[in-house]
Design a protein around this motif. Structure first.
Motif, PDB file in Angstrom:
ATOM      1  N   LEU A 139      23.157  34.935  45.273  1.00  4.65           N
ATOM      2  CA  LEU A 139      24.422  35.520  46.659  1.00  4.65           C
ATOM      3  C   LEU A 139      23.816  36.084  47.040  1.00  4.65           C
ATOM      4  N   SER A 140      24.197  35.949  48.840  1.00  2.42           N
ATOM      5  CA  SER A 140      23.687  36.812  50.049  1.00  2.42           C
ATOM      6  C   SER A 140      25.017  38.302  49.595  1.00  2.42           C
ATOM      7  N   LYS A 141      23.954  38.809  50.617  1.00  5.13           N
ATOM      8  CA  LYS A 141      25.535  40.225  50.848  1.00  5.13           C
ATOM      9  C   LYS A 141      26.296  40.055  51.333  1.00  5.13           C
ATOM     10  N   GLN A 142      26.383  38.740  52.097  1.00  9.61           N
ATOM     11  CA  GLN A 142      28.097  38.209  53.001  1.00  9.61           C
ATOM     12  C   GLN A 142      28.629  37.546  51.829  1.00  9.61           C
ATOM     13  N   ASP A 143      27.845  36.665  51.222  1.00 12.68           N
ATOM     14  CA  ASP A 143      28.265  35.617  49.718  1.00 12.68           C
ATOM     15  C   ASP A 143      29.654  37.126  49.006  1.00 12.68           C
ATOM     16  N   VAL A 144      28.059  38.048  48.776  1.00 11.32           N
ATOM     17  CA  VAL A 144      28.875  39.235  47.499  1.00 11.32           C
ATOM     18  C   VAL A 144      30.257  39.448  48.706  1.00 11.32           C
ATOM     19  N   GLU A 145      30.106  40.338  49.236  1.00 10.33           N
ATOM     20  CA  GLU A 145      31.420  40.659  49.881  1.00 10.33           C
ATOM     21  C   GLU A 145      32.765  39.803  50.096  1.00 10.33           C
ATOM     22  N   VAL A 146      32.206  38.389  50.532  1.00 14.09           N
ATOM     23  CA  VAL A 146      33.441  37.543  50.457  1.00 14.09           C
ATOM     24  C   VAL A 146      33.807  37.171  48.471  1.00 14.09           C
ATOM     25  N   MET A 147      33.192  37.612  47.667  1.00 12.32           N
ATOM     26  CA  MET A 147      33.653  37.209  46.178  1.00 12.32           C
ATOM     27  C   MET A 147      34.332  38.329  46.087  1.00 12.32           C
ATOM     28  N   THR A 148      33.411  39.546  45.969  1.00 11.80           N
ATOM     29  CA  THR A 148      34.510  40.749  46.008  1.00 11.80           C
ATOM     30  C   THR A 148      35.757  41.151  46.236  1.00 11.80           C
ATOM     31  N   ARG A 149      36.332  40.766  47.422  1.00  6.03           N
ATOM     32  CA  ARG A 149      37.066  40.465  48.123  1.00  6.03           C
ATOM     33  C   ARG A 149      38.598  39.848  47.766  1.00  6.03           C
ATOM     34  N   TYR A 150      38.062  38.663  46.899  1.00  7.20           N
ATOM     35  CA  TYR A 150      38.731  37.853  46.034  1.00  7.20           C
ATOM     36  C   TYR A 150      38.879  38.235  44.833  1.00  7.20           C
ATOM     37  N   ILE A 151      37.779  38.873  44.644  1.00  6.09           N
ATOM     38  CA  ILE A 151      37.976  39.937  43.012  1.00  6.09           C
ATOM     39  C   ILE A 151      38.365  40.410  42.818  1.00  6.09           C
ATOM     40  N   VAL A 152      38.720  41.035  43.999  1.00  2.00           N
ATOM     41  CA  VAL A 152      39.440  42.995  44.034  1.00  2.00           C
ATOM     42  C   VAL A 152      40.675  42.641  44.358  1.00  2.00           C
ATOM     43  N   GLY A 153      40.731  41.029  45.285  1.00  2.00           N
ATOM     44  CA  GLY A 153      42.818  40.884  45.099  1.00  2.00           C
ATOM     45  C   GLY A 153      43.027  40.331  43.739  1.00  2.00           C
ATOM     46  N   LEU A 154      42.271  39.537  43.370  1.00  2.00           N
ATOM     47  CA  LEU A 154      42.898  39.251  41.696  1.00  2.00           C
ATOM     48  C   LEU A 154      43.252  40.187  41.231  1.00  2.00           C
ATOM     49  N   ASN A 155      42.848  41.691  41.006  1.00  2.51           N
ATOM     50  CA  ASN A 155      42.645  42.361  40.245  1.00  2.51           C
ATOM     51  C   ASN A 155      43.797  43.383  40.674  1.00  2.51           C
ATOM     52  N   TYR A 156      44.192  43.342  41.692  1.00  2.00           N
ATOM     53  CA  TYR A 156      45.256  43.520  42.347  1.00  2.00           C
ATOM     54  C   TYR A 156      46.356  42.805  42.624  1.00  2.00           C
ATOM     55  N   THR A 157      46.829  41.517  42.204  1.00  3.95           N
ATOM     56  CA  THR A 157      47.285  40.004  41.732  1.00  3.95           C
ATOM     57  C   THR A 157      47.801  40.988  39.733  1.00  3.95           C
ATOM     58  N   PHE A 158      46.856  41.305  39.091  1.00  2.00           N
ATOM     59  CA  PHE A 158      47.014  41.164  37.873  1.00  2.00           C
ATOM     60  C   PHE A 158      47.647  42.340  37.682  1.00  2.00           C
ATOM     61  N   ARG A 159      47.634  43.921  38.874  1.00  2.00           N
ATOM     62  CA  ARG A 159      48.256  44.616  38.636  1.00  2.00           C
ATOM     63  C   ARG A 159      49.735  45.049  38.782  1.00  2.00           C
ATOM     64  N   ALA A 160      49.809  44.165  40.203  1.00  2.92           N
ATOM     65  CA  ALA A 160      50.560  44.018  40.504  1.00  2.92           C
ATOM     66  C   ALA A 160      51.490  43.158  38.545  1.00  2.92           C
ATOM     67  N   LEU A 161      51.436  42.097  38.837  1.00  2.00           N
ATOM     68  CA  LEU A 161      51.669  41.435  36.659  1.00  2.00           C
ATOM     69  C   LEU A 161      52.128  42.341  36.264  1.00  2.00           C
ATOM     70  N   ALA A 162      50.934  43.392  34.942  1.00  2.00           N
ATOM     71  CA  ALA A 162      51.492  44.336  35.028  1.00  2.00           C
ATOM     72  C   ALA A 162      52.448  45.581  34.872  1.00  2.00           C
ATOM     73  N   HIS A 163      52.645  45.946  36.013  1.00  2.09           N
ATOM     74  CA  HIS A 163      54.044  46.371  36.591  1.00  2.09           C
ATOM     75  C   HIS A 163      55.378  45.412  35.945  1.00  2.09           C
ATOM     76  N   LYS A 164      54.785  44.330  36.887  1.00  2.00           N
ATOM     77  CA  LYS A 164      56.441  43.632  36.777  1.00  2.00           C
ATOM     78  C   LYS A 164      56.680  42.909  35.011  1.00  2.00           C
ATOM     79  N   TYR A 165      55.380  43.255  33.742  1.00  4.94           N
ATOM     80  CA  TYR A 165      56.410  43.068  32.967  1.00  4.94           C
ATOM     81  C   TYR A 165      55.827  44.069  31.908  1.00  4.94           C
ATOM     82  N   HIS A 166      55.798  45.277  32.567  1.00  7.40           N
ATOM     83  CA  HIS A 166      55.768  46.452  31.833  1.00  7.40           C
ATOM     84  C   HIS A 166      56.703  46.649  30.267  1.00  7.40           C
ATOM     85  N   PHE A 167      57.911  46.128  30.937  1.00  4.86           N
ATOM     86  CA  PHE A 167      58.930  46.032  29.694  1.00  4.86           C
ATOM     87  C   PHE A 167      59.370  44.654  28.752  1.00  4.86           C
ATOM     88  N   SER A 168      58.208  43.578  29.230  1.00  5.68           N
ATOM     89  CA  SER A 168      58.707  42.912  28.511  1.00  5.68           C
ATOM     90  C   SER A 168      58.909  42.752  26.828  1.00  5.68           C
TER      91      SER A 168
END
Length: 372
Positions: A44-73
């Motif tokens: 992977l190029s440096k540019q590829d990794v920057e793009v991939m990392t952005r989506y991976i970080v976004g995925l982490n934010y998505t799961f963090r948000a869902l974890a808050h939403k369902y914290h008291f399921s």
């Protein structure tokens, strides 16, 4: 036909729900390290990794948000329950992300109607000390406040993450090179899927600044972002629809499925390996990572209209055992990311079909080692 009621499962217990999100927090944290290993190997190029990392970080934010939403399921009726696909992907179902996107559109309005984090914490202290009670409803209100705050921050991985363009340079006059990247949460397989396309632009105006072509390109690519379509189908359709845009390389990354003996009900060797490993809590998982790649190997001129001609790409397909026609790609590489104990069980069992799968083994301290 699969039974959706069996495939899609609700987590009804608070403790189990938190374990599920804790597992994904660790898994997603490892993905960025795996991308770093691939960059060090020049895969992977440096540019590829920057793009991939952005989506991976976004995925982490998505799961963090869902974890808050369902914290008291499971604690009381209105807390809600996460629905995830326990057979095909191990990830939350597509509708969870659609609901989250709808909530995000109204996040500011919700936040205006809620008390601040500090006010809620002060009330909790008052209830604990003054009334000698557990402030469950206030805790739930705080979890929802944190959920909407996370949505308001943005930068999450959504069900649709529309194409963006990165300029890579001008190989020649009136010829620009761009990296187009976009991602979807595929509704057919309930998995995050990331696309990267390198193309040459011979149009009069650079693609991202072209008010005529750029909206059309974005709509075209999003409409074709379906796991069931081969890369060859996507690239050829794009090549034929845009005479002055020439796709030179198209890649698709499937993040998942996630296997877990505690949570999922997939069949096959990985389930047996995780059962054999008897890993401790938090280490009972394996994540599949698949990269498909299609490259242009040549160009031809095709007649267009009475007197004109246009350039079309000739794509290279996998030459081994005639698999290119089957996969619609120049190359398909499968990897698996897993902790040490499941990896040891995999090596002991040596199930068929895993000899050519790349293994990324993560230690409890986060170090990533690579094996074939």
């Amino acid at each position: 036909m699969t039974d959706t009621a069996y495939d899609h499962f609700q987590l009804e217990d608070t403790r189990v729900t938190r374990r599920y999100f804790g597992k994904f927090e660790r898994i997603i944290g490892h993905l960025a390290r795996v991308a770093g290993v691939l960059e060090a190997e020049s895969r992977l190029s440096k540019q590829d990794v920057e793009v991939m990392t952005r989506y991976i970080v976004g995925l982490n934010y998505t799961f963090r948000a869902l974890a808050h939403k369902y914290h008291f399921s499971g604690r009381f009726a209105h807390a809600g329950k996460l629905t995830f696909d326990r057979v095909d992907s191990g990830f939350p179902v597509y509708s969870e992300l659609l609901t989250m996107a709808n909530d995000a559109a109204q996040a500011d309005r919700h936040l205006r109607g809620m008390r601040s984090v500090e006010d809620l914490k002060q009330d909790m202290v008052r209830v604990i000390l003054g009334e000698q009670q557990v402030p469950t409803k206030l805790q739930y209100a705080l979890s929802q406040r944190l959920y909407y705050e996370e949505l308001a921050k943005g930068e999450l991985f959504w069900a649709r993450n529309d194409p963006e363009a990165i300029w890579l340079g001008n190989p020649a006059r009136m010829q620009r090179r761009f990296l187009i990247h976009w991602a979807v949460y595929d509704s057919q397989i309930n998995l995050p899927t990331i696309y990267l396309m390198e193309l040459e632009d011979t149009g009069r105006v650079g693609l991202p600044k072209d008010d005529r072509r750029w909206p059309e390109v974005q709509a075209h690519l999003m409409a074709q972002s379906v796991a069931g379509l081969k890369l060859l189908t996507i690239a050829r359709g794009f090549d034929e629809d845009f005479d002055d845009l020439h796709p030179k390389r198209l890649r698709r990354f499937h993040v998942g499925p996630m296997y877990s003996h505690a949570f999922t009900r997939q069949s096959g060797p990985l389930r047996e390996v995780l059962e054999l490993a008897r890993s401790p809590v938090g280490e009972d998982w394996a994540l599949v990572w698949t990269e498909e790649e299609l490259r242009s190997e040549d160009t031809v001129q095709q007649k267009s209209g009475w007197f004109g001609s246009v350039q079309r790409e000739v794509f290279a397909l996998d030459p081994f055992e005639g698999r290119g026609a089957e996969t619609g790609a120049s190359k398909v590489e499968r990897s698996i990311i897993l902790p040490q104990q499941p990896y040891q069980a995999l090596e002991e069992r040596k199930p068929p079909g895993f000899s050519d799968v790349r293994k990324f083994v993560v230690s409890p301290k986060g170090r990533v080692l690579s094996y074939r």
